[in-house]
Design an enzyme around this catalytic site. Structure first.
Site, PDB file in Angstrom:
ATOM      1  N   SER A 152      47.280  24.456  64.347  1.00  0.00           N
ATOM      2  CA  SER A 152      47.930  25.584  65.010  1.00  0.00           C
ATOM      3  C   SER A 152      48.181  26.699  64.005  1.00  0.00           C
ATOM      4  O   SER A 152      48.395  26.447  62.812  1.00  0.00           O
ATOM      5  CB  SER A 152      49.273  25.142  65.609  1.00  0.00           C
ATOM      6  OG  SER A 152      50.023  26.261  66.052  1.00  0.00           O
ATOM      7  N   TYR A 165      56.694  21.239  63.695  1.00  0.00           N
ATOM      8  CA  TYR A 165      55.358  21.442  64.250  1.00  0.00           C
ATOM      9  C   TYR A 165      54.413  22.031  63.204  1.00  0.00           C
ATOM     10  O   TYR A 165      53.272  21.593  63.047  1.00  0.00           O
ATOM     11  CB  TYR A 165      55.487  22.372  65.460  1.00  0.00           C
ATOM     12  CG  TYR A 165      54.230  22.639  66.233  1.00  0.00           C
ATOM     13  CD1 TYR A 165      53.592  21.637  66.956  1.00  0.00           C
ATOM     14  CD2 TYR A 165      53.682  23.926  66.280  1.00  0.00           C
ATOM     15  CE1 TYR A 165      52.447  21.904  67.696  1.00  0.00           C
ATOM     16  CE2 TYR A 165      52.553  24.205  67.013  1.00  0.00           C
ATOM     17  CZ  TYR A 165      51.934  23.188  67.718  1.00  0.00           C
ATOM     18  OH  TYR A 165      50.800  23.452  68.440  1.00  0.00           O
ATOM     19  N   LYS A 169      51.051  20.347  61.715  1.00  0.00           N
ATOM     20  CA  LYS A 169      49.757  20.979  61.964  1.00  0.00           C
ATOM     21  C   LYS A 169      49.025  21.355  60.679  1.00  0.00           C
ATOM     22  O   LYS A 169      47.793  21.316  60.632  1.00  0.00           O
ATOM     23  CB  LYS A 169      49.942  22.206  62.866  1.00  0.00           C
ATOM     24  CG  LYS A 169      50.306  21.863  64.302  1.00  0.00           C
ATOM     25  CD  LYS A 169      49.292  20.908  64.920  1.00  0.00           C
ATOM     26  CE  LYS A 169      49.445  20.746  66.410  1.00  0.00           C
ATOM     27  NZ  LYS A 169      48.486  19.763  66.974  1.00  0.00           N
TER      28      LYS A 169
END
Length: 304
Positions: A152, A165, A169
């Site tokens: 991401s 997150y 990622k």
């Protein structure tokens, strides 16, 4: 015309909804036998339901394809290995893995709980490792196989409130590159895809200000079906020489992301002290510092 994934066996994790669903449907349409994995939890990982995975399997079968459902979580090693076993038990082999499963538990860093950080790391990063590690032994034995991992721009570039997150990622990028290096001799490929698409996970973005609402409206234009073709390509034999790369997909745009390399250096023959670094070293490097950009600061134009 021959289908690009004819008779290949593909696992897609988190395939009950959103991007994973579209990848599973396209892979099946391209001739693959698909393991549709999804425990059916909420966007934050809570709960479970067999319905999402079963519905995708039924849709694939209705369209004349072949698929089987699996409801295991990727977040633990043994259940994750059972996803791979489902493929070999039902179809006798494994040719591709798409590590798409994910959850979100966004929170500004100083308020983020340890549990929220670990939960996201376990699903995204550890989950990608667990499934890939179980598949790797099969790939090694048959000397072929492909991994597609989801990264991401939250990790590649940056974003607010997503330390868990973003860390997961960016960790996946390192994992993918290591797999590509370690297993290239066995004709195993590993690549990352960074998607821009409206999904229920993106639906958790706050929309309190006019700017936030406008941003979300732009994202809503980008359907998850736009991500699937690149993934199907990377799983196919047409991508036999593509490995260790990071691709972005934003509606009808495909990007190749750069990877970390030195951008500037300074040298001092007699070595450095904290004082000379402050006086000379750091001022010389500052002109090449990376800005604290967010994804939206880099991708400033409307989706095409």
């Amino acid at each position: 015309m021959a289908k690009s994934l004819q008779d290949k066996v593909i696992i897609v994790t988190g395939a009950g909804r959103g991007i994973g669903r579209e990848i599973a449907l396209l892979c099946a349409a391209e001739g693959a036998k698909v393991v549709v994995n999804d425990p059916g939890g909420a966007a934050d990982g809570a709960g479970s339901s067999a319905a999402p995975a079963e519905e995708v399997v039924e849709e694939i079968k209705k369209r004349g394809g072949t698929a089987v459902a699996n409801f295991e979580s990727v977040a633990e090693a043994i259940p994750a290995s059972k996803i791979v076993k489902t493929a070999t038990d039902h179809f006798g082999r494994l040719d591709g893995v798409v590590n798409n499963a994910g959850i979100l538990r966004d929170m500004i860093f100083h308020k983020m709980s340890v549990e929220a950080f670990e939960a996201v790391i376990k699903v995204h990063l550890m989950g990608s490792f667990y499934v890939s590690h179980a598949a790797a032994r099969i790939y090694r034995e048959q000397e072929s196989g492909s991994f597609v991992h989801f990264t991401s721009t939250s990790g590649l570039i940056g974003n607010f409130g997503q330390a868990n997150y973003a860390a997961a990622k960016l960790g996946i990028v390192g994992l993918s590159k290591s797999i590509a290096l370690d297993m290239g001799r066995f004709n195993v490929r590993s690549n990352c895809v960074s998607p821009f698409a409206w999904t229920r996970m993106i639906g958790t973005i706050p929309t309190e200000t006019d700017a936030e609402k406008a941003r979300v409206e732009k994202i809503k234009q980008m359907g998850p079906e736009k991500i699937a073709p690149v993934c199907a390509y990377l799983l196919s034999d047409a991508a036999r020489d593509v490995t260790g790369q990071i691709f972005g997909v934003r509606m009808n745009e495909i990007f190749l992301f750069g990877q970390h390399r030195p951008v500037r250096s300074v040298h001092r023959g007699e070595g450095w002290t904290p004082e000379t670094i402050a006086e000379h070293g750091m001022p010389a490097l500052k002109g090449s510092f990376s800005k604290l950009d967010r994804s939206a600061d880099v991708f400033t134009w409307d989706p095409i």
